[in-house]
Design a protein around this motif. Structure first.
Motif, PDB file in Angstrom:
ATOM      1  N   LEU A 143       0.832  -1.209   0.000  1.00 43.18           N
ATOM      2  CA  LEU A 143       0.000   0.000   0.000  1.00 43.18           C
ATOM      3  C   LEU A 143       0.865   1.258   0.000  1.00 43.18           C
ATOM      4  O   LEU A 143       0.542   2.260  -0.677  1.00 43.18           O
ATOM      5  CB  LEU A 143      -0.926   0.008   1.223  1.00 43.18           C
ATOM      6  CG  LEU A 143      -2.120  -0.938   1.184  1.00 43.18           C
ATOM      7  CD1 LEU A 143      -2.866  -0.911   2.503  1.00 43.18           C
ATOM      8  CD2 LEU A 143      -3.066  -0.598   0.055  1.00 43.18           C
ATOM      9  N   SER A 144       1.956   1.187   0.722  1.00 48.40           N
ATOM     10  CA  SER A 144       2.862   2.329   0.741  1.00 48.40           C
ATOM     11  C   SER A 144       3.431   2.569  -0.654  1.00 48.40           C
ATOM     12  O   SER A 144       3.563   3.724  -1.095  1.00 48.40           O
ATOM     13  CB  SER A 144       4.018   2.113   1.720  1.00 48.40           C
ATOM     14  OG  SER A 144       3.548   2.031   3.025  1.00 48.40           O
ATOM     15  N   ARG A 145       3.790   1.533  -1.390  1.00 47.84           N
ATOM     16  CA  ARG A 145       4.302   1.671  -2.768  1.00 47.84           C
ATOM     17  C   ARG A 145       3.234   2.258  -3.665  1.00 47.84           C
ATOM     18  O   ARG A 145       3.534   3.135  -4.501  1.00 47.84           O
ATOM     19  CB  ARG A 145       4.724   0.314  -3.324  1.00 47.84           C
ATOM     20  CG  ARG A 145       6.119   0.018  -3.041  1.00 47.84           C
ATOM     21  CD  ARG A 145       6.546  -1.170  -3.835  1.00 47.84           C
ATOM     22  NE  ARG A 145       7.661  -1.746  -3.174  1.00 47.84           N
ATOM     23  CZ  ARG A 145       8.074  -2.955  -3.229  1.00 47.84           C
ATOM     24  NH1 ARG A 145       7.421  -3.814  -3.965  1.00 47.84           N
ATOM     25  NH2 ARG A 145       9.115  -3.363  -2.579  1.00 47.84           N
ATOM     26  N   GLN A 146       2.041   1.731  -3.479  1.00 43.56           N
ATOM     27  CA  GLN A 146       0.967   2.247  -4.326  1.00 43.56           C
ATOM     28  C   GLN A 146       0.743   3.727  -4.037  1.00 43.56           C
ATOM     29  O   GLN A 146       0.541   4.528  -4.977  1.00 43.56           O
ATOM     30  CB  GLN A 146      -0.345   1.476  -4.081  1.00 43.56           C
ATOM     31  CG  GLN A 146      -0.363   0.116  -4.684  1.00 43.56           C
ATOM     32  CD  GLN A 146      -1.674  -0.625  -4.359  1.00 43.56           C
ATOM     33  OE1 GLN A 146      -2.534  -0.087  -3.674  1.00 43.56           O
ATOM     34  NE2 GLN A 146      -1.784  -1.836  -4.852  1.00 43.56           N
ATOM     35  N   ILE A 147       0.771   4.076  -2.764  1.00 48.47           N
ATOM     36  CA  ILE A 147       0.587   5.480  -2.417  1.00 48.47           C
ATOM     37  C   ILE A 147       1.739   6.296  -2.988  1.00 48.47           C
ATOM     38  O   ILE A 147       1.535   7.379  -3.555  1.00 48.47           O
ATOM     39  CB  ILE A 147       0.467   5.654  -0.888  1.00 48.47           C
ATOM     40  CG1 ILE A 147      -0.822   5.035  -0.370  1.00 48.47           C
ATOM     41  CG2 ILE A 147       0.537   7.115  -0.488  1.00 48.47           C
ATOM     42  CD1 ILE A 147      -0.957   5.010   1.119  1.00 48.47           C
ATOM     43  N   LEU A 148       2.934   5.784  -2.867  1.00 46.98           N
ATOM     44  CA  LEU A 148       4.106   6.485  -3.391  1.00 46.98           C
ATOM     45  C   LEU A 148       4.016   6.609  -4.910  1.00 46.98           C
ATOM     46  O   LEU A 148       4.324   7.674  -5.477  1.00 46.98           O
ATOM     47  CB  LEU A 148       5.389   5.746  -3.019  1.00 46.98           C
ATOM     48  CG  LEU A 148       6.080   6.213  -1.753  1.00 46.98           C
ATOM     49  CD1 LEU A 148       7.247   5.335  -1.422  1.00 46.98           C
ATOM     50  CD2 LEU A 148       6.521   7.643  -1.860  1.00 46.98           C
ATOM     51  N   GLU A 149       3.617   5.552  -5.529  1.00 48.72           N
ATOM     52  CA  GLU A 149       3.506   5.593  -6.983  1.00 48.72           C
ATOM     53  C   GLU A 149       2.441   6.600  -7.399  1.00 48.72           C
ATOM     54  O   GLU A 149       2.638   7.357  -8.359  1.00 48.72           O
ATOM     55  CB  GLU A 149       3.174   4.209  -7.550  1.00 48.72           C
ATOM     56  CG  GLU A 149       4.319   3.250  -7.496  1.00 48.72           C
ATOM     57  CD  GLU A 149       3.939   1.864  -7.978  1.00 48.72           C
ATOM     58  OE1 GLU A 149       2.771   1.621  -8.358  1.00 48.72           O
ATOM     59  OE2 GLU A 149       4.796   0.985  -7.899  1.00 48.72           O
ATOM     60  N   LYS A 150       1.366   6.623  -6.688  1.00 44.74           N
ATOM     61  CA  LYS A 150       0.314   7.574  -7.025  1.00 44.74           C
ATOM     62  C   LYS A 150       0.774   8.994  -6.703  1.00 44.74           C
ATOM     63  O   LYS A 150       0.504   9.928  -7.474  1.00 44.74           O
ATOM     64  CB  LYS A 150      -0.970   7.257  -6.270  1.00 44.74           C
ATOM     65  CG  LYS A 150      -1.674   6.054  -6.833  1.00 44.74           C
ATOM     66  CD  LYS A 150      -2.988   5.868  -6.167  1.00 44.74           C
ATOM     67  CE  LYS A 150      -3.684   4.664  -6.734  1.00 44.74           C
ATOM     68  NZ  LYS A 150      -4.973   4.436  -6.200  1.00 44.74           N
ATOM     69  N   VAL A 151       1.441   9.132  -5.568  1.00 43.44           N
ATOM     70  CA  VAL A 151       1.927  10.469  -5.213  1.00 43.44           C
ATOM     71  C   VAL A 151       3.014  10.889  -6.203  1.00 43.44           C
ATOM     72  O   VAL A 151       3.021  12.037  -6.679  1.00 43.44           O
ATOM     73  CB  VAL A 151       2.443  10.494  -3.770  1.00 43.44           C
ATOM     74  CG1 VAL A 151       3.158  11.754  -3.438  1.00 43.44           C
ATOM     75  CG2 VAL A 151       1.300  10.270  -2.790  1.00 43.44           C
ATOM     76  N   ILE A 152       3.930  10.036  -6.552  1.00 45.88           N
ATOM     77  CA  ILE A 152       4.984  10.335  -7.504  1.00 45.88           C
ATOM     78  C   ILE A 152       4.383  10.515  -8.888  1.00 45.88           C
ATOM     79  O   ILE A 152       4.767  11.418  -9.625  1.00 45.88           O
ATOM     80  CB  ILE A 152       6.072   9.262  -7.496  1.00 45.88           C
ATOM     81  CG1 ILE A 152       6.778   9.273  -6.156  1.00 45.88           C
ATOM     82  CG2 ILE A 152       7.060   9.492  -8.609  1.00 45.88           C
ATOM     83  CD1 ILE A 152       7.827   8.258  -6.014  1.00 45.88           C
ATOM     84  N   GLY A 153       3.439   9.670  -9.189  1.00 45.71           N
ATOM     85  CA  GLY A 153       2.767   9.764 -10.477  1.00 45.71           C
ATOM     86  C   GLY A 153       1.990  11.051 -10.545  1.00 45.71           C
ATOM     87  O   GLY A 153       1.885  11.675 -11.603  1.00 45.71           O
ATOM     88  N   LEU A 154       1.471  11.579  -9.550  1.00 48.59           N
ATOM     89  CA  LEU A 154       0.731  12.816  -9.537  1.00 48.59           C
ATOM     90  C   LEU A 154       1.702  13.996  -9.608  1.00 48.59           C
ATOM     91  O   LEU A 154       1.414  15.020 -10.232  1.00 48.59           O
ATOM     92  CB  LEU A 154      -0.099  12.936  -8.252  1.00 48.59           C
ATOM     93  CG  LEU A 154      -1.401  12.162  -8.179  1.00 48.59           C
ATOM     94  CD1 LEU A 154      -2.024  12.312  -6.827  1.00 48.59           C
ATOM     95  CD2 LEU A 154      -2.341  12.625  -9.257  1.00 48.59           C
TER      96      LEU A 154
END
Length: 158
Positions: A143-154
């Motif tokens: 979940l942390s990766r997904q959040i990071l990916e979404k945050v980085i992706g954003l």
């Protein structure tokens, strides 16, 4: 009639006891009768009475002997009964102590089994907890990766 009575009184000369030939004859007859009665009646009757008396005495003596034997036998049986009771009490107390020992051994064994099962359950719970924490940690990481990916992706998208 009175003349006849008077005549009879005059002809008899004796008094109360006439000592003529009839007295010895009566004495001989009495002795003969007594001897015949003694031989035919009194001796057999006396012998029968004596035999019966000796039989009764013998039966009484035998009964006394049997009574003494019965009392001795009863006393012996009573003594044996006391000994058997003592032995049975010893056997019962031994059996009770052995049963108590078996019960205490089984209780101790059951307690050890409960402790072992509790330890095993505690280890299983600890293993499941560790596994659950590991799974939770992996999920948190994912979940942390997904959040990071979404945050980085954003951030790249902006």
């Amino acid at each position: 009639m009175t003349q006849w009575i008077l005549l009879a009184e005059q002809t008899s000369e004796g008094g109360l006891f006439d000592l003529d030939a009839t007295l010895p004859l009566m004495a001989i007859q009495f002795l003969l009768l007594a001897t015949i009665l003694n031989i035919l009646f009194y001796k057999p009757l006396g012998k029968a009475i004596d035999d019966r008396a000796s039989y009764v005495q013998g039966q009484i003596a035998q009964a006394k002997k049997q009574k003494e034997e019965a009392l001795a036998l009863a006393q012996r049986y009573e003594q044996e009964l006391k000994e058997v009771r003592k032995q049975s009490q010893g056997i019962i107390s031994t059996a009770q102590s052995e049963a108590q020992k078996i019960v205490s051994d089984q209780i101790q064994q059951a307690q050890q089994e409960v402790i072992a099962e509790r330890q095993k359950a505690s280890e299983e719970i600890e293993a499941e907890r560790v596994e659950a924490l590991s799974a939770l940690e992996q999920e948190v990481t994912a979940l942390s990766r997904q959040i990071l990916e979404k945050v980085i992706g954003l951030e790249f998208a902006q």
